[in-house]
Design a protein around this motif. Structure first.
Motif, PDB file in Angstrom:
ATOM      1  N   VAL A  83       0.846  -1.196   0.000  1.00  0.00           N
ATOM      2  CA  VAL A  83       0.000   0.000   0.000  1.00  0.00           C
ATOM      3  C   VAL A  83       0.884   1.250   0.000  1.00  0.00           C
ATOM      4  O   VAL A  83       0.615   2.214  -0.733  1.00  0.00           O
ATOM      5  N   LEU A  84       1.962   1.211   0.786  1.00  0.00           N
ATOM      6  CA  LEU A  84       2.894   2.340   0.790  1.00  0.00           C
ATOM      7  C   LEU A  84       3.458   2.572  -0.610  1.00  0.00           C
ATOM      8  O   LEU A  84       3.592   3.709  -1.059  1.00  0.00           O
ATOM      9  N   GLN A  85       3.785   1.481  -1.302  1.00  0.00           N
ATOM     10  CA  GLN A  85       4.329   1.583  -2.658  1.00  0.00           C
ATOM     11  C   GLN A  85       3.339   2.248  -3.601  1.00  0.00           C
ATOM     12  O   GLN A  85       3.695   3.145  -4.358  1.00  0.00           O
ATOM     13  N   VAL A  86       2.082   1.830  -3.545  1.00  0.00           N
ATOM     14  CA  VAL A  86       1.051   2.419  -4.406  1.00  0.00           C
ATOM     15  C   VAL A  86       0.906   3.915  -4.116  1.00  0.00           C
ATOM     16  O   VAL A  86       0.625   4.697  -5.021  1.00  0.00           O
ATOM     17  N   ARG A  87       1.155   4.301  -2.889  1.00  0.00           N
ATOM     18  CA  ARG A  87       1.042   5.713  -2.496  1.00  0.00           C
ATOM     19  C   ARG A  87       2.321   6.495  -2.798  1.00  0.00           C
ATOM     20  O   ARG A  87       2.401   7.684  -2.521  1.00  0.00           O
ATOM     21  N   GLY A  88       3.354   5.815  -3.343  1.00  0.00           N
ATOM     22  CA  GLY A  88       4.589   6.498  -3.719  1.00  0.00           C
ATOM     23  C   GLY A  88       5.621   6.606  -2.626  1.00  0.00           C
ATOM     24  O   GLY A  88       6.654   7.261  -2.800  1.00  0.00           O
ATOM     25  N   ALA A  89       5.401   5.959  -1.498  1.00  0.00           N
ATOM     26  CA  ALA A  89       6.359   5.975  -0.387  1.00  0.00           C
ATOM     27  C   ALA A  89       7.360   4.830  -0.575  1.00  0.00           C
ATOM     28  O   ALA A  89       7.373   3.849   0.176  1.00  0.00           O
ATOM     29  N   TYR A  90       8.186   4.962  -1.613  1.00  0.00           N
ATOM     30  CA  TYR A  90       9.059   3.870  -2.021  1.00  0.00           C
ATOM     31  C   TYR A  90      10.106   3.494  -0.970  1.00  0.00           C
ATOM     32  O   TYR A  90      10.364   2.315  -0.740  1.00  0.00           O
ATOM     33  N   ALA A  92      10.061   3.845   2.326  1.00  0.00           N
ATOM     34  CA  ALA A  92       9.432   3.151   3.465  1.00  0.00           C
ATOM     35  C   ALA A  92       9.009   1.742   3.070  1.00  0.00           C
ATOM     36  O   ALA A  92       9.201   0.785   3.829  1.00  0.00           O
ATOM     37  N   ALA A  93       8.446   1.595   1.871  1.00  0.00           N
ATOM     38  CA  ALA A  93       8.032   0.272   1.398  1.00  0.00           C
ATOM     39  C   ALA A  93       9.231  -0.638   1.233  1.00  0.00           C
ATOM     40  O   ALA A  93       9.210  -1.807   1.648  1.00  0.00           O
ATOM     41  N   ASP A  94      10.309  -0.111   0.642  1.00  0.00           N
ATOM     42  CA  ASP A  94      11.525  -0.893   0.440  1.00  0.00           C
ATOM     43  C   ASP A  94      12.096  -1.382   1.773  1.00  0.00           C
ATOM     44  O   ASP A  94      12.456  -2.555   1.919  1.00  0.00           O
ATOM     45  N   GLN A  95      12.161  -0.497   2.735  1.00  0.00           N
ATOM     46  CA  GLN A  95      12.708  -0.857   4.047  1.00  0.00           C
ATOM     47  C   GLN A  95      11.868  -1.961   4.709  1.00  0.00           C
ATOM     48  O   GLN A  95      12.406  -2.941   5.212  1.00  0.00           O
ATOM     49  N   LEU A  97       9.800  -4.117   3.269  1.00  0.00           N
ATOM     50  CA  LEU A  97       9.863  -5.366   2.507  1.00  0.00           C
ATOM     51  C   LEU A  97      11.207  -6.061   2.666  1.00  0.00           C
ATOM     52  O   LEU A  97      11.274  -7.292   2.711  1.00  0.00           O
ATOM     53  N   THR A  98      12.270  -5.290   2.764  1.00  0.00           N
ATOM     54  CA  THR A  98      13.595  -5.878   2.991  1.00  0.00           C
ATOM     55  C   THR A  98      13.623  -6.611   4.323  1.00  0.00           C
ATOM     56  O   THR A  98      14.072  -7.764   4.407  1.00  0.00           O
ATOM     57  N   THR A  99      13.115  -5.980   5.350  1.00  0.00           N
ATOM     58  CA  THR A  99      13.065  -6.599   6.679  1.00  0.00           C
ATOM     59  C   THR A  99      12.223  -7.874   6.649  1.00  0.00           C
ATOM     60  O   THR A  99      12.627  -8.904   7.197  1.00  0.00           O
ATOM     61  N   CYS A 100      11.076  -7.809   6.004  1.00  0.00           N
ATOM     62  CA  CYS A 100      10.185  -8.974   5.926  1.00  0.00           C
ATOM     63  C   CYS A 100      10.826 -10.111   5.131  1.00  0.00           C
ATOM     64  O   CYS A 100      10.759 -11.279   5.535  1.00  0.00           O
ATOM     65  N   ALA A 101      11.449  -9.784   4.003  1.00  0.00           N
ATOM     66  CA  ALA A 101      12.077 -10.809   3.167  1.00  0.00           C
ATOM     67  C   ALA A 101      13.199 -11.514   3.931  1.00  0.00           C
ATOM     68  O   ALA A 101      13.299 -12.752   3.899  1.00  0.00           O
ATOM     69  N   LEU A 102      14.017 -10.743   4.618  1.00  0.00           N
ATOM     70  CA  LEU A 102      15.130 -11.335   5.360  1.00  0.00           C
ATOM     71  C   LEU A 102      14.641 -12.209   6.504  1.00  0.00           C
ATOM     72  O   LEU A 102      15.184 -13.293   6.748  1.00  0.00           O
ATOM     73  N   GLU A 103      13.622 -11.760   7.208  1.00  0.00           N
ATOM     74  CA  GLU A 103      13.071 -12.564   8.299  1.00  0.00           C
ATOM     75  C   GLU A 103      12.468 -13.866   7.769  1.00  0.00           C
ATOM     76  O   GLU A 103      12.695 -14.937   8.327  1.00  0.00           O
ATOM     77  N   ALA A 104      11.701 -13.766   6.696  1.00  0.00           N
ATOM     78  CA  ALA A 104      11.070 -14.961   6.122  1.00  0.00           C
ATOM     79  C   ALA A 104      12.132 -15.943   5.621  1.00  0.00           C
ATOM     80  O   ALA A 104      12.024 -17.152   5.855  1.00  0.00           O
ATOM     81  N   GLU A 105      13.158 -15.431   4.953  1.00  0.00           N
ATOM     82  CA  GLU A 105      14.226 -16.326   4.488  1.00  0.00           C
ATOM     83  C   GLU A 105      14.946 -16.966   5.667  1.00  0.00           C
ATOM     84  O   GLU A 105      15.253 -18.156   5.621  1.00  0.00           O
ATOM     85  N   VAL A 123       8.319  -2.286  -6.055  1.00  0.00           N
ATOM     86  CA  VAL A 123       8.718  -0.978  -5.527  1.00  0.00           C
ATOM     87  C   VAL A 123       9.850  -0.416  -6.382  1.00  0.00           C
ATOM     88  O   VAL A 123       9.808   0.743  -6.826  1.00  0.00           O
ATOM     89  N   HIS A 124      10.872  -1.230  -6.624  1.00  0.00           N
ATOM     90  CA  HIS A 124      12.006  -0.769  -7.426  1.00  0.00           C
ATOM     91  C   HIS A 124      11.573  -0.453  -8.860  1.00  0.00           C
ATOM     92  O   HIS A 124      12.036   0.521  -9.451  1.00  0.00           O
ATOM     93  N   PHE A 125      10.673  -1.266  -9.392  1.00  0.00           N
ATOM     94  CA  PHE A 125      10.151  -1.040 -10.743  1.00  0.00           C
ATOM     95  C   PHE A 125       9.454   0.316 -10.801  1.00  0.00           C
ATOM     96  O   PHE A 125       9.708   1.121 -11.694  1.00  0.00           O
TER      97      PHE A 125
END
Length: 175
Positions: A83-90, A92-95, A97-105, A123-125
Protein backbone atom coordinates in the motif's frame (compact mmCIF):
# COMPACT_ATOMS: atom_id res chain seq x y z
CA UNK A 1 -11.38 -17.46 -6.45
CA UNK A 2 -8.70 -15.18 -7.87
CA UNK A 3 -9.69 -11.63 -8.55
CA UNK A 4 -6.49 -10.99 -10.52
CA UNK A 5 -6.94 -11.34 -14.26
CA UNK A 6 -3.41 -10.28 -15.12
CA UNK A 7 -0.89 -7.52 -14.58
CA UNK A 8 -0.47 -4.25 -16.42
CA UNK A 9 2.80 -4.63 -18.35
CA UNK A 10 3.72 -0.97 -17.81
CA UNK A 11 2.97 -0.62 -14.10
CA UNK A 12 2.80 -4.25 -12.89
CA UNK A 13 -0.41 -3.36 -11.04
CA UNK A 14 -3.00 -6.07 -10.73
CA UNK A 15 -5.71 -6.07 -13.38
CA UNK A 16 -9.01 -6.89 -11.74
CA UNK A 17 -12.71 -6.85 -12.42
CA UNK A 18 -13.71 -3.74 -10.49
CA UNK A 19 -17.34 -4.82 -10.06
CA UNK A 20 -16.28 -8.22 -8.71
CA UNK A 21 -13.91 -6.57 -6.22
CA UNK A 22 -16.54 -4.07 -5.05
CA UNK A 23 -19.04 -6.89 -4.58
CA UNK A 24 -16.55 -8.85 -2.51
CA UNK A 25 -15.74 -5.78 -0.42
CA UNK A 26 -19.46 -5.33 0.29
CA UNK A 27 -19.76 -9.03 1.13
CA UNK A 28 -16.94 -8.88 3.69
CA UNK A 29 -18.43 -5.78 5.24
CA UNK A 30 -16.98 -4.89 8.60
CA UNK A 31 -15.63 -8.34 9.52
CA UNK A 32 -12.74 -8.00 11.96
CA UNK A 33 -10.92 -11.31 11.54
CA UNK A 34 -7.34 -10.97 10.32
CA UNK A 35 -8.02 -12.75 7.00
CA UNK A 36 -10.99 -10.44 6.38
CA UNK A 37 -8.92 -7.35 7.25
CA UNK A 38 -6.13 -8.40 4.90
CA UNK A 39 -8.56 -9.11 2.08
CA UNK A 40 -10.25 -5.75 2.60
CA UNK A 41 -6.87 -3.99 2.48
CA UNK A 42 -6.02 -5.67 -0.81
CA UNK A 43 -9.42 -4.93 -2.30
CA UNK A 44 -9.21 -1.29 -1.30
CA UNK A 45 -5.71 -1.09 -2.78
CA UNK A 46 -6.71 -2.51 -6.18
CA UNK A 47 -9.82 -0.30 -6.22
CA UNK A 48 -7.54 2.78 -5.95
CA UNK A 49 -8.74 3.63 -2.47
CA UNK A 50 -5.23 3.88 -1.08
CA UNK A 51 -6.06 6.19 1.84
CA UNK A 52 -8.62 3.70 3.17
CA UNK A 53 -6.25 0.82 2.41
CA UNK A 54 -3.46 2.52 4.38
CA UNK A 55 -5.58 3.02 7.48
CA UNK A 56 -6.88 -0.54 7.37
CA UNK A 57 -3.42 -2.00 6.63
CA UNK A 58 -2.03 -0.29 9.74
CA UNK A 59 -4.89 -1.82 11.73
CA UNK A 60 -4.23 -5.27 10.24
CA UNK A 61 -0.57 -5.07 11.30
CA UNK A 62 -1.66 -4.24 14.85
CA UNK A 63 -4.15 -7.12 14.89
CA UNK A 64 -1.56 -9.54 13.51
CA UNK A 65 0.98 -8.39 16.09
CA UNK A 66 -1.50 -8.94 18.94
CA UNK A 67 -3.35 -12.07 17.84
CA UNK A 68 -1.61 -13.64 14.86
CA UNK A 69 1.39 -15.83 14.20
CA UNK A 70 4.76 -14.55 13.00
CA UNK A 71 3.75 -15.58 9.48
CA UNK A 72 0.51 -13.60 9.80
CA UNK A 73 2.46 -10.55 10.91
CA UNK A 74 4.84 -10.83 7.96
CA UNK A 75 1.94 -11.11 5.52
CA UNK A 76 0.25 -8.07 7.06
CA UNK A 77 3.49 -6.05 6.94
CA UNK A 78 4.11 -7.02 3.30
CA UNK A 79 0.59 -5.95 2.35
CA UNK A 80 1.05 -2.70 4.28
CA UNK A 81 4.28 -2.06 2.36
CA UNK A 82 2.49 -2.71 -0.94
CA UNK A 83 0.00 0.00 0.00
CA UNK A 84 2.89 2.34 0.79
CA UNK A 85 4.33 1.58 -2.66
CA UNK A 86 1.05 2.42 -4.41
CA UNK A 87 1.04 5.71 -2.50
CA UNK A 88 4.59 6.50 -3.72
CA UNK A 89 6.36 5.97 -0.39
CA UNK A 90 9.06 3.87 -2.02
CA UNK A 91 11.78 4.19 0.65
CA UNK A 92 9.43 3.15 3.46
CA UNK A 93 8.03 0.27 1.40
CA UNK A 94 11.53 -0.89 0.44
CA UNK A 95 12.71 -0.86 4.05
CA UNK A 96 9.68 -2.80 5.31
CA UNK A 97 9.86 -5.37 2.51
CA UNK A 98 13.59 -5.88 2.99
CA UNK A 99 13.07 -6.60 6.68
CA UNK A 100 10.18 -8.97 5.93
CA UNK A 101 12.08 -10.81 3.17
CA UNK A 102 15.13 -11.34 5.36
CA UNK A 103 13.07 -12.56 8.30
CA UNK A 104 11.07 -14.96 6.12
CA UNK A 105 14.23 -16.33 4.49
CA UNK A 106 15.86 -16.71 7.89
CA UNK A 107 12.90 -18.79 9.04
CA UNK A 108 12.90 -20.88 5.86
CA UNK A 109 9.48 -19.57 4.79
CA UNK A 110 10.17 -19.51 1.05
CA UNK A 111 6.65 -18.62 -0.05
CA UNK A 112 6.47 -15.58 2.24
CA UNK A 113 10.01 -14.50 1.31
CA UNK A 114 9.05 -14.77 -2.37
CA UNK A 115 5.95 -12.63 -1.72
CA UNK A 116 8.16 -9.97 -0.09
CA UNK A 117 10.76 -10.03 -2.87
CA UNK A 118 8.06 -9.85 -5.55
CA UNK A 119 6.59 -6.76 -3.91
CA UNK A 120 10.01 -5.21 -3.31
CA UNK A 121 10.68 -5.73 -7.01
CA UNK A 122 7.49 -3.81 -7.76
CA UNK A 123 8.72 -0.98 -5.53
CA UNK A 124 12.01 -0.77 -7.43
CA UNK A 125 10.15 -1.04 -10.74
CA UNK A 126 7.84 1.85 -9.81
CA UNK A 127 10.86 3.88 -8.66
CA UNK A 128 12.65 3.28 -11.98
CA UNK A 129 15.41 0.99 -10.65
CA UNK A 130 14.92 -1.80 -13.18
CA UNK A 131 18.18 -3.62 -12.38
CA UNK A 132 17.20 -4.03 -8.73
CA UNK A 133 13.61 -4.85 -9.71
CA UNK A 134 14.88 -7.63 -11.97
CA UNK A 135 17.15 -8.99 -9.22
CA UNK A 136 14.23 -9.07 -6.78
CA UNK A 137 11.94 -10.75 -9.30
CA UNK A 138 14.61 -13.36 -10.03
CA UNK A 139 14.97 -14.04 -6.30
CA UNK A 140 11.18 -14.32 -5.99
CA UNK A 141 11.13 -16.78 -8.89
CA UNK A 142 13.77 -18.98 -7.27
CA UNK A 143 11.94 -18.94 -3.93
CA UNK A 144 8.59 -19.64 -5.55
CA UNK A 145 10.05 -22.61 -7.39
CA UNK A 146 11.58 -23.82 -4.12
CA UNK A 147 8.21 -23.47 -2.39
CA UNK A 148 6.38 -25.36 -5.15
CA UNK A 149 4.30 -22.40 -6.27
CA UNK A 150 1.61 -22.90 -8.90
CA UNK A 151 2.03 -21.95 -12.55
CA UNK A 152 0.01 -18.76 -12.10
CA UNK A 153 2.44 -17.37 -9.50
CA UNK A 154 5.47 -18.43 -11.52
CA UNK A 155 4.04 -16.86 -14.67
CA UNK A 156 3.37 -13.57 -12.86
CA UNK A 157 6.99 -13.47 -11.73
CA UNK A 158 8.32 -14.34 -15.19
CA UNK A 159 6.18 -11.57 -16.68
CA UNK A 160 7.58 -9.13 -14.09
CA UNK A 161 11.13 -10.12 -15.08
CA UNK A 162 10.25 -9.53 -18.75
CA UNK A 163 8.75 -6.13 -17.90
CA UNK A 164 11.91 -5.13 -16.00
CA UNK A 165 14.06 -6.28 -18.95
CA UNK A 166 11.96 -4.22 -21.38
CA UNK A 167 12.21 -1.15 -19.17
CA UNK A 168 15.99 -1.63 -18.75
CA UNK A 169 16.37 -1.86 -22.52
CA UNK A 170 14.29 1.29 -23.08
CA UNK A 171 16.24 3.16 -20.41
CA UNK A 172 19.59 2.23 -21.94
CA UNK A 173 18.43 3.29 -25.44
CA UNK A 174 17.16 6.60 -24.09
CA UNK A 175 20.45 7.45 -22.35
Amino acid sequence: MSYIHGYDPDTLHEQVDTRQCKDRLDEIGEERSLPALLERVWLLKVLDRSEDALVLSEQSVRVARMAGTRKDLLRARILHASVLQVRGAYAAADQELTTCALEAEGQGWSAIAAFAFQHRGKVHFAAGDYDQARADFKRALFLRQEAGADDRALTATLEAIDAADRRRARASVAS
